[in-house]
Every structure is written in structure tokens, then in C-alpha cells.
Design an enzyme around this catalytic site. Structure first.
Site, PDB file in Angstrom:
ATOM      1  N   GLU A 165       0.825  -1.202   0.000  1.00 33.42           N
ATOM      2  CA  GLU A 165       0.000   0.000   0.000  1.00 33.42           C
ATOM      3  C   GLU A 165       0.865   1.260   0.000  1.00 33.42           C
ATOM      4  O   GLU A 165       2.101   1.195   0.147  1.00 33.42           O
ATOM      5  CB  GLU A 165      -0.917   0.005   1.216  1.00 33.42           C
ATOM      6  N   ALA A 188     -13.556   0.639   6.302  1.00 30.44           N
ATOM      7  CA  ALA A 188     -13.888  -0.019   5.031  1.00 30.44           C
ATOM      8  C   ALA A 188     -12.981  -1.206   4.753  1.00 30.44           C
ATOM      9  O   ALA A 188     -13.301  -2.046   3.900  1.00 30.44           O
ATOM     10  CB  ALA A 188     -13.792   0.996   3.892  1.00 30.44           C
ATOM     11  N   LYS A 237      -5.173  -1.915  14.509  1.00 34.23           N
ATOM     12  CA  LYS A 237      -4.644  -0.911  15.422  1.00 34.23           C
ATOM     13  C   LYS A 237      -5.125  -1.198  16.841  1.00 34.23           C
ATOM     14  O   LYS A 237      -6.300  -1.477  17.070  1.00 34.23           O
ATOM     15  CB  LYS A 237      -5.095   0.486  14.996  1.00 34.23           C
TER      16      LYS A 237
END
Length: 805
Positions: free
Chosen positions: A55, A179, A197
Site C-alpha cells: 500500500e 472499510a 490498530k
């Protein structure tokens, strides 16, 4: 933590009942004006190589510039070193790109914080791509959801990242749910992360993933029984993982079954943060509670909530969260690559079971697949049979043309990438941090030379020493994958470490500073070299035509290699490596010669090395050291020079004709001539000025009677002393075929090694030194324009070698 270990058994795939079209449910998208897959990634997918998606939100919204560029380069290098192809995904000027080039990565990373650089999830992709048609061009880092979608459209199955989004605390009223979770429920891509997280609601996140039909498992990482789902900065969360998997092979088997069953949802494999970087759960819990309290007090919510809390966690942990974050991202990407590699093995096995072999790539079935298994004790006992085409064999006395002894290392290249505000646009500043593009490749002088020989289709055996560590194991895997012999590689246990080389280059890719840790080679002794290599069948029953040793050995070990080379009548070549190490050869010569009566054994024709390839700085270092050792005052040295009849006034005028006045003014040919009694052929690399060849010709050398060569012979045997063996002095400058412009130079690392490898190939095939330099210069030019330490373009020169041009 041991990140790569010995093998565990792979699932056996039977032919019966398997469908050939297991990917029929996947939507692959062709390149168009909104979506572009790089040539490298497209070729890797078509060839069934392991590809890992990466990413870019961590670069645009996680780390500041230029730290984000360094991280991007590191993660791509982790993928490559572990046998995969990185596919970094992002948006450039409104075009979704799968596989960013280095220039695109720098451009995206340097745009971090700018107004037109966005954080992009699934919902945002059509917006940023569509508005390009209306004249608005956005850059963007893709979140996990956005990256998954684009990876799936390209056909990529494995994605390595940091931490997953999740259900926020209080989501029952705020409905704040990432999402990422819904994307996992509808996109068949496997995400490897360190859980989600730690400030999120982990139990509700796992419940939501179960509702979405997402398979969730956690790597045991050496632990027994059911383990906790990790909490990003901490290895434990207090919440048990739905399932536990032992290693990457089990992970790959699950992914393979998922796609075979055409289940159109993703998988989440949680990889706990490395133990040495983890923050204890109790410490992290209190930090998170305070960070959340401050977020609530400040009103940070929605898309602003996560950045606010992460900033507070950094402050409250006194910076401890930053190294933990970096360590877990690197660990996840490494693990994702190994999973992708194991998945490629399973897919290749299925193809084979169905009688449909891969047309290009056969994945290496590495014996080093698991990330938490017992380490190797000996290379020969664990090396598997080769899985790719090539010349790799066991240590059985198989004959090779060239043996290369020296450093196998991890090369780290730091190319200065100045900011627009940098005061110096060429050279990095000292005593401070500089922006750079950082890449990692498999290197080491001996490795690069051997790789060049291999690419030019000559048989070669690399003899080196590695540590029982990640870098060493990755090096073995890459050698095996390329079809190179690995039976000459010795593995030493901890605390020995695989060699590393760090090069800092300026903006023109010229070397500014280099640091090398080759200490593992210096643990070798003449005795261990004799027992490990010199008595092996490969160097006794079927001796090579050429033995090359680099200066990373100690003087004593270097002497052992070179004297053995002369003993088996091989052409002996010395690569000086650096100014500091180049002098080791003369130290070895002086010590040996003193033992053999006043330097007699060191001087032509009793020399231990036939040829050396210094650069100008290394030549000067050799000359200076020979003077310090008093080698220029021995009677045997004078005897060689007297035989040539060189006048006391020197050869300044003829040297200016066969080289250039500038080189003569710098004293380079003169220095080389003085060294010839000890090293009878010196090929000095002068960069854009070309190559200086300085040779002592034997009495029977054909060049002495060749009219075409007469202009390069500056002296001949003048006193009839035939016992000294000298027939003449040959000096010639070879100008480069072409000089590269600064913008054409991609990397200078490995250029000199490529040159020597190509030169050695020409020599073992019966060519003269002066005939092989053209080939060597062309090969070096290919590496100069390549990101790799040795350009694969050398394969294209095979016909040039065979043709004798």
C-alpha cells in the site's frame, strides 16, 4: 527472531478432481486510461512469479518525506531479497498504478501533505480517476481497502501491510467501522498485517470479520497452543485468535484452497510484531486509554480520529511506537513474500500434476521457508535439489571453468535524491540526514563477478561464507533460484553475520562513501580454507581454468587461494575491492617472498597472481604500499626492469602516445609499470576515461611479432636475460565505447565486478586480454544502466562472446 528457517512438509496435490480454471471467478482488468499495471508486475504475474502488493497510505499519510521514500525502498527490497516481485500501488495524476517505478514512488512520497494528495479507499477511486478527465489531477495513497481492490483487479493474491483498520470503540453509536473490513468480506486477497490498530475494539472487529465471512488466523511464531490475535504494537491483545497457523506453508495452503473453491472473500493472517520491537500489552493499554481520552476531549472523530490517536501514542510512548511500527511493517512484508513464494510452489505443483508445466517460471522449493524453525547447521545438509534450469549441482567434483572466492553480501545502495531546497544538488551533506532512494540487492564483489560469469553462460562456482541469519538464507535462495551453484557456500553459526555493504552515492550515482562489514570472511584461516575448499573434488579432480580471489580475505587467506590457483595451473586473478583492502595482496606477497628468500617467489615469472583489476585509487594504493614494503629495491625487481632496458629517463613520451598526456601527468601508467614484476598484467579501470592495460609479455607472446601490436610494445628484452622470462612491455589505453550521461546512470554498484566477470569469461575461452576488454566494457555499461548489481542484459552478450568479438 529467526525469520527464515528449515523446511516443513508441503501439501501433496493430486491430479484427480482439480479444475484447471481455478481463477475463473477473478476479475482481471486490462490496462486502460484509468488503470495501469507495470511491465515488471505484469510479466511476473504472467510467469507465475510470487508478487506482493504494497500500500501507499503509509507513505502519503504515515511517514514524512524523505523517511517515507526510505521506507518504500526498504519494503520493496525486502520483497526482492526474499524472492518476490513488489507491486506498490498508488494513484499518480488520477491513474491507478499497480507497480510504481522508483521515480513514481519518489514523486508520490514527496507529495505527502499536499492538498491534491489524498487518502484513497474503494469509494474514492472513481472520484480521483474520473476527475482527471475534467482536468483535475490528484495523487493518492491507497488504504488497505483501496490496495486490495486494485491488487485483485491486477490478479495479485497476497498483500503485506502494517495494521488493519477495524471497529472503533463506541461504534455501536458512531458506526465508525473501517472499510478495510467490508473489503475483506468481498475481495479475495490475503492481507498479512499485525492485527488491527490496538486502540480499536478488537473483539468487535473479529466479530465483524466473522460476519463478513473473512477467514482470520494468527501465526504461532514459535508459540504453543491457541495464541492471541495481536494488537499491533503488542504481540498479545487478551483476545484469542479464531485460528492459529504455524508457518507460511500452511498459510499458502489455505490461500490455495480459498481460490480453488472460488470463495470471493479475503483472508486475514495476523503476524505479531517482532518480539524485540514489541511494546508490552500493559504499557500499551495505559498509553491507548490516555490517547483516546485526549481524542475525545479534542473532538477528533471520523477520518481525523486515527491520525490524532497515533500522534498521541507516539508522544506518550516517547517515540517507542515508531521503531515498533517500522519493525512490524518490515516483518509483515517479509512474511507476505514468503507466503506468496510458497503459494507459487503449490500452484506450480498443481500445474505439474495436471501435466501443464509453467512456461517460464518454476518457483524454487526452498528449504528455508518457515520463519520460526531450527536454523541450518550446514549448507550441504539442507540444500534441496534445484528447481530451476541452470548448472547447480552438489559438491561432487563437477567441473567448472571459473572459481570465484570472496564476498557474498547484502548490498544497500543509498542514492542521494536532493530536495528542491537542497543547497547542494549533487553531493549529500555531511553530518546530517539526507534524502535518498535506498535499495537492497544481493551483492558482494565475488558474488557479482560470479553472477556476471553465470549470465554469460560460463560455468562458475562461488566460494564464500555466510551467517546463519536472514540475509544468508535469502542469499542462498536467490542463488538457487538463478541456477547458480551453492555448494561452495559455507554457513557459520551465530554470532557470525552475513557480510553487508552500504554505498552512498551522489545525485549522479557516483560513489561518495561506502561502508563494508566483510568480517565474516576474515574468520577464515588458511587451514579452514584448505579443509573446506582447496581439498574438495571441485578444485582437485577437476580444477578450474581460472581462479579469482577478491581482497576481502586476510592476506594469509588470500595467499592460500592464489598459491593454490598457481599449483593447479589456473589463471589467477585478483580483484582489489577497495583502496584499504587492495594492499593485502602485496602484504601476502611480501610475507611469502621473505619466506622464500629475498622476494624471489613474488617476482615474475614466479608470481602468484597473473592479473589484477584495480581502479585508479587502488592502483595508487598498491604502488604506495609496495614502496612502503621496500619491494622496489630488491635485486629481483631490478632484474625484471633491467631486462626490459627501460632508460633512466623513463618512458614519458611513448606513454603519452599509447595512453594520454593527462594519465602520464597523473603517473598512472608509470605506477602500473613499477608493479608489473609482482602483478604481470594490470587492467586499471578509469571510469569514463576507459581502461588502461599494462602487461609484461612472456618471451613467446605472439604480440611481440604482431605488426598490429607493435605500437603498444614500449620495450623489449634488451639484455638477453631469458631466465627472467620477460619478452616485452605492453601499454595500451582502451577508450570507452560510449560515455554515459549522468541521467543514464542508474547505479555504479557492481560495474567493476561485472567488468571482471566478463573479462574472465573471454580469457577462459581462449581470448587475449586486449581482445576481452571490449566485451568487459560493454558488459559494465549494461550494469551501469541497471538497478541490479549485475545486469541481466549480459545474457544478450552470449552470442558476442561465442563470436569472439
Amino acid at each position: 527472531m529467526t525469520l527464515i528457517g528449515r523446511a516443513v512438509g508441503r501439501p501433496f496435490l493430486r491430479n484427480r478432481g482439480w479444475s484447471r480454471t481455478i481463477t475463473s471467478g477473478r476479475r482481471l482488468l486490462s490496462n486502460n486510461s484509468f488503470f495501469q499495471v507495470s511491465d515488471e508486475v505484469r510479466e511476473a504475474l504472467n510467469s507465475k512469479k510470487p508478487v506482493v502488493a504494497l500500500e501507499t497510505t503509509i507513505y502519503t499519510h504515515g511517514f514524512p518525506y524523505p523517511d517515507n521514500v526510505a521506507l518504500a525502498s526498504l519494503l520493496e527490497s525486502v520483497v526482492r531479497v526474499n524472492g518476490g516481485v513488489p507491486a506498490t500501488i498508488g494513484i499518480i495524476d488520477g491513474v491507478a498504478r499497480v507497480g510504481l517505478s522508483p521515480e513514481e514512488l519518489i514523486r508520490l512520497a514527496s507529495s505527502a501533505g499536499k492538498e491534491n494528495t489524498l487518502k484513497l479507499s474503494r469509494r474514492d477511486l472513481s472520484y480521483v480517476c474520473g476527475l482527471r478527465l475534467a482536468g483535475k489531477k490528484f495523487n493518492g495513497g491507497t488504504t488497505i481497502a483501496g490496495t486490495m481492490l486494485l491488487a485483485h483487479l491486477a490478479g495479485i493474491k497476497v498483500f503485506g501491510t502494517g495494521g488493519l483498520g477495524g471497529v472503533h470503540r463506541g461504534a455501536e453509536s458512531s458506526m465508525d467501522i473501517s472499510a478495510d473490513l467490508t473489503e475483506l468480506g468481498r475481495t479475495p486477497v490475503t492481507v498479512i498485517s499485525s492485527g488491527c490498530k490496538s486502540f480499536l475494539d478488537i473483539p468487535r472487529t473479529l466479530e465483524y470479520l466473522e460476519t463478513e465471512g473473512v477467514g482470520v488466523a494468527t501465526f504461532a511464531d514459535g508459540r504453543k497452543g491457541n495464541v492471541d490475535f495481536p494488537a499491533f504494537f503488542s504481540r498479545d491483545s487478551g483476545v484469542k485468535s479464531p485460528t492459529t497457523i504455524q508457518d507460511e506453508i500452511e498459510a499458502a495452503a489455505i490461500i490455495h484452497a480459498q481460490h480453488a473453491l472460488q470463495i470471493q472473500s479475503g483472508l486475514l493472517f495476523a503476524n505479531p510484531v517482532p518480539e524485540e520491537a514489541a511494546i508490552p500489552k500493559e504499557t500499551m493499554d495505559s498509553i491507548i486509554e490516555e490517547a483516546i481520552r485526549q481524542a475525545d476531549a479534542s473532538g477528533a472523530s471520523g477520518k481525523d480520529n486515527t491520525p490524532f490517536i497515533l500522534t498521541k501514542i507516539k508522544e506518550l510512548s516517547k517515540g517507542a511506537s515508531i521503531p515498533a511500527n517500522r519493525a512490524l511493517i518490515e516483518s509483515n512484508v517479509r512474511r507476505a513474500t514468503i507466503v506468496a513464494r510458497e503459494l507459487a510452489v503449490l500452484e506450480a505443483k498443481q500445474e505439474e500434476a495436471q501435466g501443464h508445466g509453467s512456461s517460464y517460471f518454476t518457483p524454487v522449493q526452498s528449504s528455508l521457508a518457515s520463519t520460526h524453525e531450527a536454523p541450518m547447521s550446514k549448507v550441504q545438509s539442507t540444500s534441496p535439489e534445484p528447481q530451476s534450469a541452470g548448472s547447480r549441482t552438489s559438491v561432487d567434483g563437477s567441473k567448472v571453468d571459473i572459481v570465484v572466492a570472496g564476498a557474498l553480501a547484502l548490498d544497500i545502495s543509498c542514492d542521494f535524491a536532493p530536495l528542491s531546497t537542497s543547497p547542494n544538488r549533487i553531493d549529500p551533506e555531511q553530518h546530517t540526514s539526507n534524502p535518498a532512494v535506498i535499495t537492497q540487492t544481493l551483492g558482494g564483489v565475488a558474488h557479482n563477478i560470479a553472477k556476471a560469469v553465470h549470465f554469460l553462460d560460463s560455468s562458475v562456482r562461488l566460494c564464500s561464507t555466510i551467517g546463519d541469519d536472514l540475509s544468508g538464507r535469502a542469499a542462498l535462495q536467490q542463488l538457487e533460484a538463478s541456477g547458480m551453484l551453492t555448494d561452495g557456500i559455507r554457513t557459520l553459526p551465530s554470532p557470525h553475520k552475513t557480510a553487508q555493504y552500504v554505498a552512498v552515492n551522489n545525485a549522479n550515482k557516483d560513489l561518495t562513501l561506502a561502508m563494508a562489514d566483510m568480517s565474516i570472511l576474515e574468520t577464515s584461516t588458511p587451514s579452514s580454507i584448505h579443509d573446506t575448499w582447496l581439498t574438495s573434488p571441485s578444485l582437485t579432480s577437476n580444477p578450474p581454468k581460472c581462479l579469482i580471489a577478491d581482497a576481502n580475505w586476510t592476506p594469509e587467506s588470500l595467499h592460500a587461494w592464489l598459491t593454490h590457483g598457481k599449483h593447479i595451473n589456473a589463471l589467477t586473478i585478483f580483484e582489489p575491492v577497495s583502496t584499504a583492502k587492495s594492499t593485502r595482496l602485496l602484504t601476502a606477497i611480501a610475507a611469502s617472498s621473505k619466506h622464500n628468500n629475498d622476494h624471489a617467489a613474488a617476482v615474475f615469472p614466479n608470481h602468484i597472481v597473473d592479473l589484477a583489476t584495480p581502479n585508479a585509487h587502488e592502483l595508487a594504493a598498491l604502488h604506495s604500499h609496495a614502496h612502503q614494503l621496500d619491494l622496489f629495491s630488491t635485486k629481483h625487481w631490478f632484474r625484471v626492469l633491467d631486462a626490459l632496458g627501460i632508460p633512466s629517463s623513463g618512458l614519458r613520451v611513448p606513454l603519452a602516445y599509447t595512453t594520454t598526456p593527462d594519465l602520464v601527468d597523473a603517473g598512472l601508467p608509470q605506477q602500473a609499470i613499477k608493479l608489473l614484476p609482482f602483478i604481470p598484467t594490470l587492467v586499471t579501470k578509469l571510469g569514463p576515461k576507459g581502461v588502461l592495460l599494462t602487461r609484461l609479455l612472456p618471451l613467446d607472446d605472439p604480440a611481440l611479432s604482431d605488426p598490429e601490436e607493435a605500437k603498444f610494445i614500449l620495450a623489449r628484452n634488451a639484455n638477453g636475460d631469458v631466465d627472467v622470462g620477460v619478452g616485452g612491455l605492453y601499454v595500451r589505453l582502451f577508450e570507452p565505447e560510449r560515455v554515459f550521461a549522468p541521467e543514464e546512470v542508474v547505479s555504479v554498484n557492481g560495474v567493476g565486478d561485472t567488468f571482471l566477470g566478463a573479462l574472465a569469461v573471454g580469457l577462459v575461452r581462449g581470448g587475449r586480454v586486449q581482445d576481452g576488454i571490449g566485451l568487459a566494457q560493454r558488459a559494465a555499461g549494461l550494469t551501469l544502466g541497471s538497478r541490479e548489481s549485475v545486469s541481466e542484459g549480459l545474457r544478450e552478450l552470449r552470442g558476442w562472446v561465442e563470436g569472439g568479438r
